[in-house]
Design a protein around this motif. Sequence first.
Motif, PDB file in Angstrom:
ATOM      1  N   ALA A   3     -63.063 -13.330 -44.422  1.00  0.00           N
ATOM      2  CA  ALA A   3     -61.896 -14.189 -44.178  1.00  0.00           C
ATOM      3  C   ALA A   3     -61.043 -13.633 -43.048  1.00  0.00           C
ATOM      4  CB  ALA A   3     -61.067 -14.314 -45.453  1.00  0.00           C
ATOM      5  N   HIS A   4     -60.941 -12.295 -42.969  1.00  0.00           N
ATOM      6  CA  HIS A   4     -60.142 -11.672 -41.918  1.00  0.00           C
ATOM      7  C   HIS A   4     -60.697 -11.982 -40.528  1.00  0.00           C
ATOM      8  CE1 HIS A   4     -57.888  -8.753 -39.634  1.00  0.00           C
ATOM      9  NE2 HIS A   4     -58.981  -8.093 -39.322  1.00  0.00           N
ATOM     10  N   TRP A   5     -62.011 -12.120 -40.413  1.00  0.00           N
ATOM     11  CA  TRP A   5     -62.629 -12.337 -39.099  1.00  0.00           C
ATOM     12  C   TRP A   5     -62.809 -13.806 -38.755  1.00  0.00           C
ATOM     13  CZ3 TRP A   5     -62.568  -8.610 -35.767  1.00  0.00           C
ATOM     14  CH2 TRP A   5     -62.599  -7.279 -36.215  1.00  0.00           C
ATOM     15  N   LEU A   6     -62.552 -14.712 -39.692  1.00  0.00           N
ATOM     16  CA  LEU A   6     -62.670 -16.138 -39.389  1.00  0.00           C
ATOM     17  C   LEU A   6     -61.523 -16.578 -38.483  1.00  0.00           C
ATOM     18  CD1 LEU A   6     -63.664 -17.680 -42.848  1.00  0.00           C
ATOM     19  CD2 LEU A   6     -65.107 -17.476 -40.823  1.00  0.00           C
ATOM     20  N   PRO A   7     -61.797 -17.377 -37.440  1.00  0.00           N
ATOM     21  CA  PRO A   7     -60.729 -17.860 -36.556  1.00  0.00           C
ATOM     22  C   PRO A   7     -59.711 -18.704 -37.308  1.00  0.00           C
ATOM     23  CG  PRO A   7     -62.896 -18.225 -35.573  1.00  0.00           C
ATOM     24  CD  PRO A   7     -63.134 -17.800 -36.989  1.00  0.00           C
ATOM     25  N   SER A   8     -58.451 -18.647 -36.884  1.00  0.00           N
ATOM     26  CA  SER A   8     -57.384 -19.391 -37.550  1.00  0.00           C
ATOM     27  C   SER A   8     -57.628 -20.895 -37.516  1.00  0.00           C
ATOM     28  CB  SER A   8     -56.033 -19.078 -36.889  1.00  0.00           C
ATOM     29  OG  SER A   8     -55.687 -17.723 -37.072  1.00  0.00           O
ATOM     30  N   ASP A   9     -58.143 -21.398 -36.409  1.00  0.00           N
ATOM     31  CA  ASP A   9     -58.404 -22.837 -36.312  1.00  0.00           C
ATOM     32  C   ASP A   9     -59.416 -23.281 -37.366  1.00  0.00           C
ATOM     33  OD1 ASP A   9     -56.646 -23.048 -34.241  1.00  0.00           O
ATOM     34  OD2 ASP A   9     -58.166 -23.010 -32.658  1.00  0.00           O
ATOM     35  N   TRP A  10     -60.424 -22.444 -37.599  1.00  0.00           N
ATOM     36  CA  TRP A  10     -61.412 -22.773 -38.634  1.00  0.00           C
ATOM     37  C   TRP A  10     -60.749 -22.833 -40.003  1.00  0.00           C
ATOM     38  CZ3 TRP A  10     -66.716 -19.908 -37.773  1.00  0.00           C
ATOM     39  CH2 TRP A  10     -67.209 -20.245 -36.505  1.00  0.00           C
ATOM     40  N   LEU A  11     -59.915 -21.838 -40.294  1.00  0.00           N
ATOM     41  CA  LEU A  11     -59.261 -21.783 -41.596  1.00  0.00           C
ATOM     42  C   LEU A  11     -58.318 -22.974 -41.794  1.00  0.00           C
ATOM     43  CD1 LEU A  11     -58.469 -17.980 -41.994  1.00  0.00           C
ATOM     44  CD2 LEU A  11     -60.094 -19.320 -43.313  1.00  0.00           C
ATOM     45  N   ASN A  12     -57.607 -23.366 -40.723  1.00  0.00           N
ATOM     46  CA  ASN A  12     -56.691 -24.495 -40.831  1.00  0.00           C
ATOM     47  C   ASN A  12     -57.410 -25.769 -41.246  1.00  0.00           C
ATOM     48  OD1 ASN A  12     -54.026 -23.672 -40.395  1.00  0.00           O
ATOM     49  ND2 ASN A  12     -54.341 -23.517 -38.194  1.00  0.00           N
ATOM     50  N   GLN A  13     -58.633 -25.957 -40.781  1.00  0.00           N
ATOM     51  CA  GLN A  13     -59.383 -27.157 -41.117  1.00  0.00           C
ATOM     52  C   GLN A  13     -60.250 -26.961 -42.359  1.00  0.00           C
ATOM     53  OE1 GLN A  13     -61.335 -29.094 -37.848  1.00  0.00           O
ATOM     54  NE2 GLN A  13     -59.737 -28.567 -36.388  1.00  0.00           N
ATOM     55  N   PHE A  14     -60.598 -25.712 -42.640  1.00  0.00           N
ATOM     56  CA  PHE A  14     -61.492 -25.411 -43.754  1.00  0.00           C
ATOM     57  C   PHE A  14     -60.760 -25.371 -45.091  1.00  0.00           C
ATOM     58  CE2 PHE A  14     -63.520 -21.868 -46.251  1.00  0.00           C
ATOM     59  CZ  PHE A  14     -64.660 -22.562 -46.615  1.00  0.00           C
TER      60      PHE A  14
END
Length: 253
Positions: free
Chosen positions: A92-103
């Motif tokens: 989770a720490h290495w996932l891009p913020s944009d991905w997390l915002n949509q994921f």
Amino acid sequence: MELSTLAILALVAFTAGFIDAIAGGGGLLTIPALLTAGLPPHLALGTNKLCATFGSATASYTFYRRKLFNPSQWRNALIATAVGALLGAILAHWLPSDWLNQFLPVVVFACGLYLLFSKTPAAPPTTAAAIARGRQWPQGLTLGFYDGVVGPGTGAFWTVSSLLLYPLDLVRASGVARSMNFVSNACALSIFIISGQVAWLLGICMGLALMVGAFLGARTAIKGGAKFIRPVFILMVLALTARLAWQHWFGLT
């Protein structure tokens, strides 16, 4: 952060702690609330882990003190959950913020739908049989990893899967869920602390409110639960996550 916003988030945390101790799913409410308040996704996840650790510690201790959870029977699950949560939080720490915002809205919305329409499995006719230890490894690794990456609904998934896999009644399955939730929350939190993704003041305030909710919720669960709350709670979660998806996918407010 404005005092009024902090008070609202504390109230959300209290509600989440109460519901989470009864049927799981508290993170379904706190994560969307933190995102709606304007926190970046990594900071929202880390702060949520801090307040969730408060609540899960309170609830798990309540079940343990009432002899509804025996750690020696669940040693493999405890270890597997810790390992899975650490690996999940690192990812989770290495996932891009944009991905997390949509994921994140997708995951929360899907978990909310599952919890709304799923039925709790019936308890087995007897709870005297031994607890199988081999099944604990895949269960702990999978759910620990999920809790480390995202987390919403983990407690409910633990309860349901434990009822399916072991000779437990609903109260003891809830005790297992609360205890494993505490382990995965604490391990994932350590990764977010190291990476500096925790809003301490907000997390502590929400954590204290969540503790009070979990304290009351655990006793309600032990006495028989309050199932009438669940549909209203999940519908509120679905509405909030639908708004988040609308905002992050289409850029609308």
